[in-house]
Write an enzyme that holds these catalytic residues in place. Structure first.
Site, mmCIF file in Angstrom:
data_model
loop_
_atom_site.group_PDB
_atom_site.id
_atom_site.type_symbol
_atom_site.label_atom_id
_atom_site.label_comp_id
_atom_site.label_asym_id
_atom_site.label_seq_id
_atom_site.Cartn_x
_atom_site.Cartn_y
_atom_site.Cartn_z
ATOM 1 C CB SER A 1 39.003 -25.702 -66.607
ATOM 2 O OG SER A 1 38.201 -26.729 -67.126
ATOM 3 C CG ASP A 2 43.781 -29.956 -68.973
ATOM 4 O OD1 ASP A 2 44.460 -29.056 -69.493
ATOM 5 O OD2 ASP A 2 43.781 -31.130 -69.378
ATOM 6 C CB THR A 3 38.887 -30.572 -71.702
ATOM 7 O OG1 THR A 3 38.129 -29.625 -70.937
ATOM 8 C CG2 THR A 3 37.936 -31.548 -72.387
#
Length: 190
Positions: free
Chosen positions: A68-70
């Site tokens: 995941s990346d934000t």
């Protein structure tokens, strides 16, 4: 038995999965996190999430991997993690009294395929005083978070309203991730 691995050292993502009573291991990724200039935010977060999950999958090919990346986007610009107090101050001043969009991309790699998606949530900040900004910077919280703030911690007082999934802002859209894990063939206990 199926094996689930979170490709992240983020304590926030770990806590979100633990809240679901899932059994999983953690294997932080050392994947390259640079993105091409001008890449749309939705594509950027999915690409970064994919790099993380592929990195871990290369070491655990029979496992299910969640990467995941934000990112935070304001005025068409991606705001990453501030490198110092000056950069954090600048980011918080930009976000003060304004709305921005948080994008979180997720990559789920099963032994058979990769599934990618993203979610986005709009966040509006209160108008912040210099004292509030300095207090937040002095807390140390801004430095490991996209956009220089965390909605789930001390930074919760910065946020006036959100439109979308709260957990997207925290760093893992939990409900969508669970549904995508099921589609990928992972057997959940609920």
């Amino acid at each position: 038995m199926q094996h689930l691995i979170l490709a992240s050292a983020s304590p926030r993502r770990k806590e979100l999965l633990m809240n679901l009573h899932l059994q999983f291991d953690i294997s932080a990724s050392n994947a390259d996190e640079t993105i091409e200039s001008g890449m749309p935010p939705a594509e950027a977060v999915m690409e970064l999430a994919s790099r993380k999950s592929r990195y871990v999958s290369s070491k655990h090919p029979s496992s299910f991997i969640i990467g995941s990346d934000t990112v935070v986007v304001h005025g068409g610009e991606i705001l990453g993690k501030p490198s110092d107090a000056s950069e954090a101050r600048s980011m918080l001043r930009r976000l003060s009294g304004n709305s921005h969009t948080v994008y979180t991309g997720v990559s789920i790699i099963s032994p058979e395929a990769e599934h990618r998606f993203y979610e986005k949530t709009d966040v509006t900040f209160w108008e912040l005083t210099d004292e509030e900004i300095e207090a937040y910077i002095n807390s140390g919280e801004p430095f490991d978070k996209a956009g220089g703030y965390g909605i789930q911690g001390f930074g919760s007082y910065l946020v006036k309203e959100i439109a979308g999934d709260y957990y997207t802002v925290v760093g893992l859209p939990v409900a969508r991730t669970i549904r995508e894990l099921r589609k990928a063939g992972f057997h959940l206990p609920f």
